[in-house]
Design a protein around this motif. Structure first.
Motif, mmCIF file in Angstrom:
data_model
loop_
_atom_site.group_PDB
_atom_site.id
_atom_site.type_symbol
_atom_site.label_atom_id
_atom_site.label_comp_id
_atom_site.label_asym_id
_atom_site.label_seq_id
_atom_site.Cartn_x
_atom_site.Cartn_y
_atom_site.Cartn_z
ATOM 1 N N VAL A 18 -5.112 7.221 -0.660
ATOM 2 C CA VAL A 18 -3.693 6.901 -0.796
ATOM 3 C C VAL A 18 -2.936 8.219 -0.741
ATOM 4 O O VAL A 18 -3.152 9.098 -1.570
ATOM 5 N N LYS A 19 -2.061 8.340 0.253
ATOM 6 C CA LYS A 19 -1.420 9.642 0.502
ATOM 7 C C LYS A 19 -0.558 10.101 -0.662
ATOM 8 O O LYS A 19 -0.670 11.215 -1.135
ATOM 9 N N SER A 33 4.001 -2.206 3.630
ATOM 10 C CA SER A 33 4.855 -1.206 2.986
ATOM 11 C C SER A 33 6.063 -1.867 2.355
ATOM 12 O O SER A 33 6.479 -2.943 2.768
ATOM 13 N N ASP A 37 4.106 6.547 -4.625
ATOM 14 C CA ASP A 37 4.456 5.274 -3.976
ATOM 15 C C ASP A 37 4.167 4.095 -4.891
ATOM 16 O O ASP A 37 4.935 3.137 -4.951
ATOM 17 N N ASP A 90 0.799 -1.231 0.000
ATOM 18 C CA ASP A 90 0.000 0.000 0.000
ATOM 19 C C ASP A 90 0.831 1.281 0.000
ATOM 20 O O ASP A 90 0.340 2.331 -0.402
ATOM 21 N N ASN A 91 2.034 1.219 0.535
ATOM 22 C CA ASN A 91 2.809 2.454 0.661
ATOM 23 C C ASN A 91 4.308 2.127 0.750
ATOM 24 O O ASN A 91 4.675 0.961 0.860
#
Ligand code: SF4
Ligand code: SF4
Length: 359
Positions: free
Chosen positions: A189-190, A160, A194, A149-150
């Motif tokens: 999603v920030k 991550s 990413d 996800d990141n």
């Protein structure tokens, strides 16, 4: 030291050769699967099955886990797999929760292969180590997918690149099955960059990569921003070795467009929960909610012709890929059957778009 380096080099060479051979065998079986699917509409092409609802993580967007349920006993899993094999199922993907928490996972995979089905696994990867990977190799696993996800863990997700990179390296060294890394884009999603970093790392390690899109909290299709769309196209291009390249729907979803397709869930695709009930998919659980042992060919054939109200806004890419094989035939004109389980009301259905799991 020189001797150790020589042994490590020989092991890596042997793993590469075994990976190549398994890849070729799996590709041959996949081509056979496509041929069979084109000739007949009477069997499921892909099934997701849940042997373990419990998960060691708690991603805040996820509606597919709990922190208490027990593993489905091995004998029960084998009965369900036998029922699916008897229907003529081509591919089974084990999902969760976290399937690596199941104590008999390798034997479950071995049974799938014994019954002639292509074996896949979706995991968060946290329990992978050299021994587990070798166990999966020996069991006959053919595909493994990890969603990341990141780049750095946050309050939403610990999946991550930072927490998983060591395990990805181990997979590249020891796995003889195909590995796909899925990254995500969309609201919540920030940093969209990413997804690109994750996809590049996947390709660098010799894996395929795909990208999933999450909706906003109202379940509405929302177009990705211009930079997100660029990243989406770039990751799709990087993933050209995977079947995602056949997925035109994802391009529609990225642009926030509804799409016109025939969802064959309940027939060509089945989702079997930990209680052994058949559902349309992970995001429409509760319907039809019939035990697998009682799910007749007539019910499957009816679902094949049933129009799904959620299809235009759907983001479940694996079911969309299955739908491609029957896209050219048999329009859907039936309405969904009445709910059979009094325990499940429409209000309890998990609705698509508000949440997302791994698949
Ligand atoms: S997304 Fe996957 S890892 Fe995260 S809580 Fe759900 S099942 Fe567990
Ligand atoms: S959400 Fe998508 S995959 Fe699930 S039943 Fe609806 S259209 Fe089919």
């Amino acid at each position: 030291m020189a001797e150790e380096t020589k042994v490590a080099g020989a092991t890596a060479k042997k793993t590469r050769l075994r990976r190549r051979l398994r890849f070729l065998r799996t590709r041959a079986r996949e081509l056979k699967m496509i041929g069979k699917a084109l000739v007949s509409t009477k069997h499921p092409i892909l099934v997701h099955i849940i042997p373990m609802r419990q998960c060691n993580l708690a991603c805040t967007y996820c509606n597919e886990f709990d922190d208490f349920s027990k593993p489905v006993p091995l004998e029960e899993m084998k009965k369900r797999l036998d029922a699916l094999a008897d229907m003529g199922t081509s591919i089974i993907t084990i999902s969760g929760g976290e399937p690596l928490m199941h104590p008999d996972l390798d034997e479950v995979i071995r049974h799938m292969r014994r019954r002639g089905m292509i074996a896949g696994l979706i995991t968060n990867g946290f329990y992978l180590n050299k021994e587990r990977i070798e166990g999966l190799n020996e069991a006959g696993l053919e595909h493994l997918q990890i969603s990341i996800d990141n780049v750095v863990p946050d309050e939403v997700s610990k999946k991550s690149l930072k927490t998983l990179d060591g395990r990805l390296v181990m997979l590249s060294q020891y796995a003889v099955f195909q590995v796909n890394i899925n990254s995500v884009l969309g609201s919540g999603v920030k940093d969209p960059e990413d997804a690109l970093k994750i996809a590049h790392r996947a390709v660098e390690l010799g894996f395929t990569s795909t990208v999933g899109i999450i909706h906003d909290n109202n379940g509405q299709l929302k177009p990705l921003g211009p930079r997100e769309q660029e990243i989406f196209e770039e990751v799709m291009a990087l993933g050209k070795r995977s079947y995602s390249r056949f997925n035109e729907f994802q391009h529609n979803v990225a642009r926030g467009r509804e799409h016109n397709w025939r969802c064959r869930s309940g027939s060509r695709y089945l989702y079997i929960c930990e209680d052994g009930l058949v559902h349309w998919c992970s995001q429409q659980r509760g319907y039809p909610g019939i035990p697998l042992a009682q799910y007749t060919p007539e019910m499957r054939h009816r679902e094949y012709s049933t129009k799904k109200f959620c299809a235009p806004r759907c983001t479940v890419s694996c079911v969309q890929q299955v739908g491609i094989l029957d896209k050219w035939r048999d329009p859907q004109n039936l309405k969904p059957m009445p709910m059979t389980s009094p325990a499940t009301s429409q209000a309890e259905l998990v609705q698509i778009g508000q949440v997302r799991g791994d698949s």
